[in-house]
Design an enzyme around this catalytic site. Structure first.
Site, PDB file in Angstrom:
ATOM      1  N   SER A  32     -10.971  -2.660  -4.134  1.00 55.39           N
ATOM      2  CA  SER A  32     -11.990  -3.407  -4.880  1.00 55.39           C
ATOM      3  C   SER A  32     -12.781  -4.320  -3.953  1.00 55.39           C
ATOM      4  O   SER A  32     -12.216  -4.938  -3.042  1.00 55.39           O
ATOM      5  CB  SER A  32     -11.333  -4.244  -5.985  1.00 55.39           C
ATOM      6  OG  SER A  32     -12.307  -4.970  -6.705  1.00 55.39           O
ATOM      7  N   HIS A  83     -11.953 -15.947  -5.808  1.00 54.84           N
ATOM      8  CA  HIS A  83     -12.685 -15.063  -6.719  1.00 54.84           C
ATOM      9  C   HIS A  83     -12.215 -15.287  -8.154  1.00 54.84           C
ATOM     10  O   HIS A  83     -11.012 -15.431  -8.413  1.00 54.84           O
ATOM     11  CB  HIS A  83     -12.463 -13.602  -6.323  1.00 54.84           C
ATOM     12  CG  HIS A  83     -13.466 -12.663  -6.905  1.00 54.84           C
ATOM     13  ND1 HIS A  83     -13.485 -12.316  -8.246  1.00 54.84           N
ATOM     14  CD2 HIS A  83     -14.507 -11.981  -6.333  1.00 54.84           C
ATOM     15  CE1 HIS A  83     -14.476 -11.479  -8.468  1.00 54.84           C
ATOM     16  NE2 HIS A  83     -15.111 -11.259  -7.335  1.00 54.84           N
ATOM     17  N   LYS A  94      -4.140  -6.546  -4.474  1.00 53.40           N
ATOM     18  CA  LYS A  94      -4.808  -5.347  -3.970  1.00 53.40           C
ATOM     19  C   LYS A  94      -4.941  -5.402  -2.438  1.00 53.40           C
ATOM     20  O   LYS A  94      -4.756  -4.391  -1.749  1.00 53.40           O
ATOM     21  CB  LYS A  94      -6.194  -5.194  -4.609  1.00 53.40           C
ATOM     22  CG  LYS A  94      -6.180  -4.643  -6.031  1.00 53.40           C
ATOM     23  CD  LYS A  94      -7.587  -4.501  -6.557  1.00 53.40           C
ATOM     24  CE  LYS A  94      -7.611  -3.914  -7.972  1.00 53.40           C
ATOM     25  NZ  LYS A  94      -7.234  -2.494  -7.976  1.00 53.40           N
TER      26      LYS A  94
END
Length: 247
Positions: free
Chosen positions: A132, A140, A153
């Site tokens: 991503s 974020h 991730k």
């Protein structure tokens, strides 16, 4: 290998590279994984769909796809699933179970780590991971809302990089559901773009074009669409335009 040679390899045709290959697709019944399976089949590649639910797999993929029941959280099941595989595409994701047993820590991180280790043990020649955009931004909003999903991730990416398996990591922008080839493609090095959207079908196409392509290996890309239209004719040139990851 210089860029000119890598581009030439790509121009020789992916059909040659795909001959006698078996690609295992993890997350094959997901919204991006389905596109990966379909596009591999369209290239004449033998596909094995790694799924947890046989009924969902039949409903989503039909009868023409080999399926194997396995769970990325269960390393032993992955060893069986990857027997004979030459490549792996991981399109797994924690989905809506952000804080449960199928949350980001156990799927996006541990699941991809298990896949990478199983791929290494099975002698897999290439693993493509769908990750991503925005991963490097610790603040974020997705991390605050969804149990640090981008952090997990990123750790999944790192597990693949350290596994010793030749890899390509694709970081798509915001995902949309339009058809492939309806908009242009932009590939940039990790942390270069930072924003944008991309069609899931184009993400799947990038995965397929990256497989066994020397110009794509050892690299992390951000992938977005542009306002231009038309299919990309030279993916090897796009891949070659991004520098490899630093060791």
């Amino acid at each position: 290998m210089n860029k000119g040679w890598m581009i030439l390899v790509g121009l020789l045709g992916l059909q040659v590279a795909y001959a006698d290959q078996l690609v295992v697709v993890a997350g094959a019944t997901g919204r991006t994984g389905v596109h990966v399976v379909q596009q591999l089949q369209g290239q004449g590649v033998k596909v094995r769909a790694l799924v947890r639910d046989a009924n969902k797999a039949k409903e989503t993929l039909g009868d023409g796809v080999e399926t194997v029941i396995a769970d990325v959280k269960d390393p032993a099941s992955l060893q069986r699933a990857l027997v004979g595989a030459t490549a792996v595409v991981s399109a797994i994701g924690s989905g809506g179970d952000w804080f449960g047993d199928n949350g980001p820590e156990f799927v996006d991180y541990a699941g991809n780590k298990n896949l990478a280790l199983a791929a290494k043990a099975a002698g897999v020649q290439h693993m493509v991971l769908v990750s991503s955009m925005g991963i490097s931004n610790l603040q974020h909003p997705l991390n605050r809302r969804f149990n640090n999903v981008l952090i997990w991730k990123y750790l999944g990416e790192e597990a693949l990089r350290k596994s010793g398996v030749p890899y390509t990591i694709i970081r798509p922008g915001g995902l949309k559901d339009d058809a492939a080839g309806t908009r242009g493609i932009r590939l940039t090095a990790a942390d270069q773009s930072g924003q944008g959207t991309v069609n899931r079908a184009d993400v799947a196409l990038a995965c397929v074009k990256a497989l066994f392509n020397p110009a794509a290996q050892g690299k992390t890309f951000e992938l977005t669409n542009t306002d231009q239209t038309g299919d990309v004719s030279d993916w090897s040139a796009l891949f070659a335009g991004v520098e490899p990851d630093k060791e």
